[in-house]
Design a protein around this motif. Structure first.
Motif, PDB file in Angstrom:
ATOM      1  N   SER A 145       0.835  -1.195   0.000  1.00  0.00           N
ATOM      2  CA  SER A 145       0.000   0.000   0.000  1.00  0.00           C
ATOM      3  C   SER A 145       0.871   1.246   0.000  1.00  0.00           C
ATOM      4  CB  SER A 145      -0.899   0.000   1.237  1.00  0.00           C
ATOM      5  OG  SER A 145      -1.684   1.169   1.292  1.00  0.00           O
ATOM      6  N   GLN A 164      -7.020  -3.489 -11.044  1.00  0.00           N
ATOM      7  CA  GLN A 164      -8.030  -3.582  -9.992  1.00  0.00           C
ATOM      8  C   GLN A 164      -7.460  -4.142  -8.695  1.00  0.00           C
ATOM      9  OE1 GLN A 164     -12.069  -4.998 -11.563  1.00  0.00           O
ATOM     10  NE2 GLN A 164     -10.726  -5.407 -13.316  1.00  0.00           N
ATOM     11  N   LEU A 165      -6.648  -5.199  -8.818  1.00  0.00           N
ATOM     12  CA  LEU A 165      -6.072  -5.810  -7.620  1.00  0.00           C
ATOM     13  C   LEU A 165      -5.094  -4.866  -6.932  1.00  0.00           C
ATOM     14  CD1 LEU A 165      -5.443  -9.428  -8.954  1.00  0.00           C
ATOM     15  CD2 LEU A 165      -7.353  -8.620  -7.549  1.00  0.00           C
ATOM     16  N   HIS A 168      -6.946  -2.004  -5.196  1.00  0.00           N
ATOM     17  CA  HIS A 168      -7.573  -2.519  -3.975  1.00  0.00           C
ATOM     18  C   HIS A 168      -6.551  -2.676  -2.854  1.00  0.00           C
ATOM     19  CE1 HIS A 168     -10.384  -4.679  -1.437  1.00  0.00           C
ATOM     20  NE2 HIS A 168      -9.502  -5.655  -1.295  1.00  0.00           N
ATOM     21  N   SER A 169      -5.302  -2.964  -3.211  1.00  0.00           N
ATOM     22  CA  SER A 169      -4.256  -3.130  -2.198  1.00  0.00           C
ATOM     23  C   SER A 169      -3.747  -1.798  -1.659  1.00  0.00           C
ATOM     24  CB  SER A 169      -3.082  -3.922  -2.776  1.00  0.00           C
ATOM     25  OG  SER A 169      -2.300  -3.119  -3.653  1.00  0.00           O
ATOM     26  N   MET A 266     -12.539 -12.420  -4.388  1.00  0.00           N
ATOM     27  CA  MET A 266     -12.379 -11.013  -4.744  1.00  0.00           C
ATOM     28  C   MET A 266     -13.493 -10.545  -5.674  1.00  0.00           C
ATOM     29  SD  MET A 266      -8.263 -11.011  -5.387  1.00  0.00           S
ATOM     30  CE  MET A 266      -7.108 -11.400  -4.064  1.00  0.00           C
ATOM     31  N   THR A 271     -14.348  -6.591  -5.609  1.00  0.00           N
ATOM     32  CA  THR A 271     -13.010  -6.047  -5.839  1.00  0.00           C
ATOM     33  C   THR A 271     -12.576  -6.168  -7.290  1.00  0.00           C
ATOM     34  OG1 THR A 271     -12.362  -6.624  -3.587  1.00  0.00           O
ATOM     35  CG2 THR A 271     -10.572  -6.299  -5.169  1.00  0.00           C
TER      36      THR A 271
END
Length: 307
Positions: A145, A164-165, A168-169, A266, A271
């Protein structure tokens, strides 16, 4: 059963509809009635013979590694599934022969997972290889992050999933794509830049100190990757084997039902989603391959059952 097959290496013109025996259901495997099959660039690359040095091939070949469908039968010692289950899979085998561009496909239970409830058949068929590749790439990069990730070919199936992943992180994502795809990449949470000559300068204009990590889903961009990467940064490529000689990782992905279950969670949590750009009936697989080879970047190409 009906299937699309090719009797020799070549381009889309070698694909033909034919009748093939129904697959046998060996112990530990499931027979799947195909509801949709995803088209990936690797499918036509295999057909062209590009992987001949590393994979045994038995002609005629039924292409295709991605599938979504309904369990038609289960083999001995396969307690994970029962007839009627809705499933999906990245079904690459060690030998190229029996793929997913058919009415039926038999796959090891270890490669099969339950289909995400929130996806259509077409979306589910478009997720396995691209989703697993994106997931594994970010795992290898150990993205944290607050870090900045550069994604080459953000408009492709793997790129869209990775964006997207990563978002989201909690990462910041810069993604290359043609201008026509920039609006969609912004919707997914990325900052798009035009690919091509000068791309490293455009990335550094957004991240003057360089990016923390690079995911190359395009190939031919190693120079730009190294120019945009800050000292000590990490990079991974699915398209350029020379990445490993320059401090990066060259990545392939194995079929893995447990990782598909991660993706399913997910997806159903909101997500991750799948953009389907075009669908073709199975008998038009040649046209689907031609569309994939054009690099249209409009979302996943998916085959639906024979009409």
């Amino acid at each position: 059963m009906k299937a699309m097959t090719y009797p020799q290496y070549g381009g889309p013109e070698v694909l033909e509809q034919s009748e093939r025996p129904d697959p046998k259901v060996s112990p530990g495997s499931v027979l799947i009635r195909v509801k949709a099959a995803g088209v990936n660039p690797v499918d036509w690359k295999v057909m062209a013979g590009y992987l001949d040095q590393i994979m045994d091939v038995t002609f005629p070949v039924i292409p295709g590694w991605d599938v979504a469908g309904v369990v038609e039968a289960v083999g001995l010692d396969t307690p994970e599934f029962q007839v009627g289950d809705e499933v999906y899979s990245y079904g690459r085998r060690d030998t190229v022969q029996g793929g997913t561009f058919a009415e039926l496909v038999a796959l090891p239970a270890s490669a099969v997972a339950r289909k995400p409830q929130s996806l259509s058949w077409e979306q589910a068929a478009g997720l396995p290889l691209t989703g697993l590749t994106a997931l594994r790439s970010l795992d290898v990069l150990e993205l944290q992050s607050g870090e900045t990730l550069l994604v080459h070919n953000g408009a492709g199936g793997v790129g869209r999933a990775a964006i997207q992943l990563a978002v989201h992180s909690g990462a910041r994502v810069i993604a290359t794509a043609s201008a026509k795809n920039h609006a969609r990449l912004r919707e997914l949470g990325a900052e798009p830049v035009e690919y091509g000559d000068g791309v490293a300068d455009r990335v550094l204009a957004l991240a003057p100190r360089g990016v923390d990590a690079v995911a190359d889903f395009a190939g031919g961009v190693l120079e730009a990757t190294l120019a945009a990467l800050k000292d000590g940064g990490r990079h991974v490529s699915i398209a350029d084997g020379s990445a490993a000689a320059h401090g990066g990782r060259y990545l392939w992905v194995r079929p893995d039902a447990r990782e598909l279950d991660r993706l399913s969670g997910m997806v159903d949590a909101g997500t991750l989603t799948v953009d389907v750009g075009a669908t073709f009936p199975m008998e038009e697989a040649s046209a689907a391959f031609a569309a994939s080879m054009s690099g249209h970047g409009g979302g996943k190409i998916v085959l639906t059952p024979f009409s």
